[in-house]
Design an enzyme around this catalytic site. Sequence first.
Site, short mmCIF file in Angstrom:
data_model
loop_
_atom_site.label_atom_id
_atom_site.label_comp_id
_atom_site.label_asym_id
_atom_site.label_seq_id
_atom_site.Cartn_x
_atom_site.Cartn_y
_atom_site.Cartn_z
N CYS A 28 6.54 11.12 0.63
CA CYS A 28 7.40 12.01 1.38
C CYS A 28 7.24 13.44 0.85
CB CYS A 28 8.88 11.66 1.32
SG CYS A 28 9.26 9.98 1.77
N GLU A 78 -14.59 0.95 -5.89
CA GLU A 78 -14.16 2.21 -5.31
C GLU A 78 -14.70 2.38 -3.89
OE1 GLU A 78 -11.97 4.27 -5.80
OE2 GLU A 78 -12.59 6.06 -4.73
N LYS A 138 -12.41 2.81 -0.56
CA LYS A 138 -12.55 3.94 0.39
C LYS A 138 -12.68 3.42 1.81
CE LYS A 138 -11.42 6.70 -1.34
NZ LYS A 138 -11.14 6.73 -2.73
N GLU A 144 -9.28 1.83 3.04
CA GLU A 144 -8.10 2.67 3.29
C GLU A 144 -8.27 3.63 4.46
OE1 GLU A 144 -6.78 5.22 0.06
OE2 GLU A 144 -8.82 5.61 -0.56
N ARG A 198 1.65 13.87 2.17
CA ARG A 198 2.56 13.10 1.31
C ARG A 198 3.24 11.95 2.05
NH1 ARG A 198 2.56 14.18 -4.13
NH2 ARG A 198 1.45 16.11 -4.30
N TRP A 221 7.72 9.05 4.39
CA TRP A 221 6.96 7.81 4.24
C TRP A 221 8.03 6.74 4.04
CZ3 TRP A 221 6.30 3.82 0.71
CH2 TRP A 221 5.14 3.04 0.86
N LYS A 264 -0.17 10.38 -0.15
CA LYS A 264 -1.04 10.92 -1.19
C LYS A 264 -0.59 10.55 -2.59
CE LYS A 264 -4.48 13.20 -2.79
NZ LYS A 264 -5.78 12.53 -2.71
N HIS A 291 -19.32 -17.77 -7.49
CA HIS A 291 -18.13 -18.49 -7.95
C HIS A 291 -17.05 -18.52 -6.87
CE1 HIS A 291 -19.81 -18.90 -11.93
NE2 HIS A 291 -20.18 -17.63 -11.84
N ASN A 324 13.34 12.34 -1.33
CA ASN A 324 12.17 11.54 -1.70
C ASN A 324 12.61 10.57 -2.78
OD1 ASN A 324 10.72 13.28 -0.12
ND2 ASN A 324 9.61 14.26 -1.81
N GLY A 325 12.07 9.34 -2.75
CA GLY A 325 12.40 8.37 -3.78
C GLY A 325 13.18 7.20 -3.21
O1 M6R Z 1 -2.44 10.45 -8.08
P1 M6R Z 1 -3.03 9.21 -8.67
O2 M6R Z 1 -4.44 9.41 -9.15
O3 M6R Z 1 -2.18 8.61 -9.75
O4 M6R Z 1 -3.10 8.17 -7.48
C1 M6R Z 1 -3.50 6.86 -7.69
C2 M6R Z 1 -3.72 6.14 -6.39
O5 M6R Z 1 -2.54 6.09 -5.64
C3 M6R Z 1 -4.82 6.80 -5.55
O6 M6R Z 1 -6.01 6.91 -6.25
C4 M6R Z 1 -5.06 6.00 -4.26
O7 M6R Z 1 -5.61 4.76 -4.57
C5 M6R Z 1 -5.94 6.79 -3.29
N1 M6R Z 1 -5.41 6.66 -1.97
C6 M6R Z 1 -7.34 6.33 -3.29
O8 M6R Z 1 -8.14 7.00 -2.39
#
Ligand code: M6R
Length: 604
Positions: free
Chosen positions: A2, A477, A481, A484, A26, A74, A599, A500, A100-101
Amino acid sequence: MCGIYGFIGEGKVEDLVNGLKKLEYRGYDSAGIAFLKSKNLIVEKRTGKVDALRSLMNGRLEERINAGIAHTRWATHGMPTDINAHPQMDCTKKIAVVHNGIIENFATLRDALTSEGHIFVSQTDTEVIAHLIEKYFRGDLFEAVRVATLDLEGTYAIGVIHADIEDEVIFARRKSPLVIAANDFGTYCASDVTPLISVSRDVVFLEDGQIARLKRNKFEIFENSGKPVENHFYHINWDEKSAEKGGYKHFMMKEIHEEPRVISDALVGRIKDGKVIFEEIKDWNEYIKNIRKINVIACGTSFHAGLVFKYFLERLRPFDVEVEVSSEFRYRNVFVDDRVLNIAISQSGETADTLESVRLVKSLGGKVLAISNVVGSTLTREADRTLYINAGPEISVASTKAYIGQITVLYLLAIYMDQLMGGNHSEMVINLTKLPEIVDNFILTQEDSIKSIADKYVGYTNFMYIGRGINYPSALEGALKLKEISYTNAVGYQAGELKHGPIALLDEKFPVMAIVVDDELKDKMISNVLETKARNAQVVAIVSASDRKVSSLVNDVIRVPDLESYLYPFVVGIALQLFAYNVANDRNLNIDMPRNLAKSVTVE
Ligand code: M6R
């Protein structure tokens, strides 16, 4: 998660919407604003992105206002609907709150307030805050907010405005960030610095439990006991332009193209005479020489950067490095003493689970080194030392340039530690300095061919990513990507684990992305690729430029530059970012703001 933005001073309705727009990454389920105009409190909100709110306000954007608060959501409690959108209001409709929170005791508070006669209209936890402030309001908004926050359990960053109080806006924080900046036109507060860069580069971060009273010409900060605190300013050197798309269709693509510069900036001032220097931790040299174990704590992409660090450091010398996702680490009975170094990696520096892990380590007497991108973020203030990656603001929800910045700094850190323990890695250091140019050239020359391969695979709904050794984290990774931003079911595996279990998934409809670059494990990788081909899987292989062995065995190849084997995570990481981007772009998806994500994950 948020976004909150607010100000008091000279402004117009559009300023609130524009401030929110810069925070949209956010969270983006719904958006809303509240502002004071001629002694009236006006609240407008709408499901959807900030542009839906902008349309709602069409014709009123130019209206002059004296103060306002704004929120992009969010959802945690209650579906994303107009009613659940923030601001939330009290029974008198004179108090508006953005939040937020998560208020953990919201159900108890709501029951108590309901029995006292308060009427709730939303399913949000936020609404209890508005009613609590109403309950405690005796003409002093600051005091009502202060007392109300004492009843709250959980996490919050809140902004509060009252119809009858024209000359102040109140903000309060516990475990969810808020930043304040001021200029000649007014005083501003936001949940991160992005919308404040245009206000001032000198900002003040609220600390946990603090409450800020914003006035037109000043702001004051207090503990929740009411005791005033001194303002501590941080200077932010981010460029305003870096928070704009600069001609690219998406921030993600712009940020991928910034990666050569990100590597250079992470190296600047940290290399001298073939050696790594870290002014930030030089007083830790004796401590580092004596460490026996490293705990790396992080989430998502930052966790993958931590895994790359483990593999790289182990190349330099055998070392006990444990890399754990923060949401697990924080609940474990972890071993921490004065010979353990704890490294917390977080782009935003605000990830709730990572912060809680840091607090756990510190409560056990451990030392924490933060790797972060955001100056003044909570992590950097709670850690003992910080190494900044200096990547500039990362707007796209999918992390790209921050990952490359993180692994650059982590390589430097590994070399620095090993230097202190007697190692000499001047050749590695020189190779790192050559990377920006290599990466730049790679992106320029291979971008189109990676796009063509993505075009070919856009119709598949599953993907298996495999790698070994230092390229195993790249598989994780790359899969993250793709998952997401394109909503493809992508899984990352150690190639040796395929047989396995996961190999059972493979057939002609389940392609494989195999990282088969020229390194010590290439032959093992080739065997794994042949196993997948034997199950009719289509295989895209990431190979070194000079490879002649793998290309004839697979369906498609992505060629990355020939490099020393330890450097492949940089170019493989970028190749997989470009692949994921193009699949998502072909599907016409909202790449910078994927569904259900935000984010920075400031809730647990
Ligand atoms: O701000 P941070 O690096 O702590 O965030 C960690 C994850 O939330 C962040 O890397 C998330 O997995 C991204 N959406 C990946 O692209």
